[in-house]
Design a protein around this motif. Structure first.
Motif, short mmCIF file in Angstrom:
data_model
loop_
_atom_site.label_atom_id
_atom_site.label_comp_id
_atom_site.label_asym_id
_atom_site.label_seq_id
_atom_site.Cartn_x
_atom_site.Cartn_y
_atom_site.Cartn_z
N LYS A 1 0.84 -1.21 0.00
CA LYS A 1 0.00 0.00 0.00
C LYS A 1 0.88 1.26 0.00
CE LYS A 1 -3.91 -2.32 2.21
NZ LYS A 1 -4.94 -2.30 3.31
N ILE B 1 -4.81 0.78 11.63
CA ILE B 1 -5.65 -0.18 10.90
C ILE B 1 -5.78 0.16 9.42
CG2 ILE B 1 -7.84 0.97 11.46
CD1 ILE B 1 -9.07 -1.90 11.66
N GLY C 1 -3.63 -8.47 0.76
CA GLY C 1 -3.59 -9.81 0.19
C GLY C 1 -5.00 -10.32 0.04
P1 ATP Z 1 -6.97 -5.84 2.80
O1 ATP Z 1 -8.26 -6.20 2.09
O2 ATP Z 1 -6.54 -4.42 2.53
O3 ATP Z 1 -5.92 -6.87 2.56
P2 ATP Z 1 -7.97 -7.06 5.16
O4 ATP Z 1 -8.47 -8.11 4.22
O5 ATP Z 1 -7.07 -7.50 6.25
O6 ATP Z 1 -7.22 -5.93 4.36
P3 ATP Z 1 -10.60 -5.94 5.10
O7 ATP Z 1 -11.64 -6.30 6.09
O8 ATP Z 1 -10.70 -6.49 3.73
O9 ATP Z 1 -9.18 -6.27 5.77
O10 ATP Z 1 -10.56 -4.35 5.04
C1 ATP Z 1 -9.96 -3.70 3.93
C2 ATP Z 1 -9.16 -2.53 4.43
O11 ATP Z 1 -10.04 -1.53 4.93
C3 ATP Z 1 -8.22 -2.84 5.59
O12 ATP Z 1 -6.94 -3.27 5.15
C4 ATP Z 1 -8.12 -1.53 6.31
O13 ATP Z 1 -7.15 -0.68 5.71
C5 ATP Z 1 -9.48 -0.93 6.10
N1 ATP Z 1 -10.33 -1.20 7.25
C6 ATP Z 1 -10.89 -2.39 7.60
N2 ATP Z 1 -11.60 -2.29 8.70
C7 ATP Z 1 -11.49 -0.99 9.09
C8 ATP Z 1 -12.00 -0.23 10.17
N3 ATP Z 1 -12.77 -0.79 11.09
N4 ATP Z 1 -11.66 1.08 10.22
C9 ATP Z 1 -10.89 1.65 9.28
N5 ATP Z 1 -10.37 0.99 8.24
C10 ATP Z 1 -10.68 -0.30 8.14
#
Ligand code: ATP
Ligand code: MG
Length: 141
Positions: free
Chosen positions: A12, A112, A119
């Motif tokens: 990112k 966060i 991934g």
């Molecule tokens: P990514 O999809 O980016 O790999 P992830 O699969 O671990 O991350 P997701 O639930 O898909 O998590 O969320 C996508 C992205 O949105 C997260 O990486 C984070 O940057 C953001 N995000 C998720 N939950 C929150 C939250 N509660 N508050 C703020 N940002 C969040």
């Protein structure tokens, strides 16, 4: 050995700005994971919205799209047995606060949203995301 599968990863904008691209790629290489596609991309809003389409209704959608489009990212397709799960384990929990030491987020992250790396979350998402980010000719056979 289990069947080889693929997953879509990108460092990112925070990881690129902090100079952690080499560190992150090195971890995958040392693990024995094969890089089958690699490029630097300035994500458009359209790409980011399609990528995070499953989160469209979430309160953080706008914020995460703004962040991902805020600077260049380094996108790659990685190949190994159980690629999605292997990479997710190496990334650590979404919130770096909960990410174990030894994981990428656990070693380098605090926030966060600025959590360094994406991934794919499951094989269906990996298939969708690889097609979204890479043309077939950009990937090794
Ligand atoms: P990514 O999809 O980016 O790999 P992830 O699969 O671990 O991350 P997701 O639930 O898909 O998590 O969320 C996508 C992205 O949105 C997260 O990486 C984070 O940057 C953001 N995000 C998720 N939950 C929150 C939250 N509660 N508050 C703020 N940002 C969040
Ligand atoms: Mg996700």
């Amino acid at each position: 050995m289990a069947e080889l599968t693929r997953t879509l990863v990108f460092v990112k904008p925070d990881g690129v700005q902090r100079g952690l691209v080499g560190e992150i790629i090195a971890r995958f290489e040392r693990r024995g994971i094969r890089i089958v596609g690699l490029k630097m991309v300035q994500p458009t809003r359209e790409l980011a919205e399609r990528h995070y389409a499953v989160h469209r209704e979430k309160p953080f959608f706008e914020s995460v799209v703004n962040f991902i489009t805020s600077g260049p990212v380094v996108a790659m397709v990685l190949e190994c047995p159980n690629a999605v799960e292997t990479v997710r384990q190496m990334m650590g929990a979404t919130n770096p606060l909960n990410a174990a030491p030894g994981t990428i987020r656990g070693d380098f992250g605090l926030d966060i949203e600025r959590n360094l790396i994406h991934g794919s979350s499951d094989p269906e998402a990996a298939e969708y995301e690889i097609k979204l980010w890479f043309r077939p000719e950009e990937l090794l056979p």
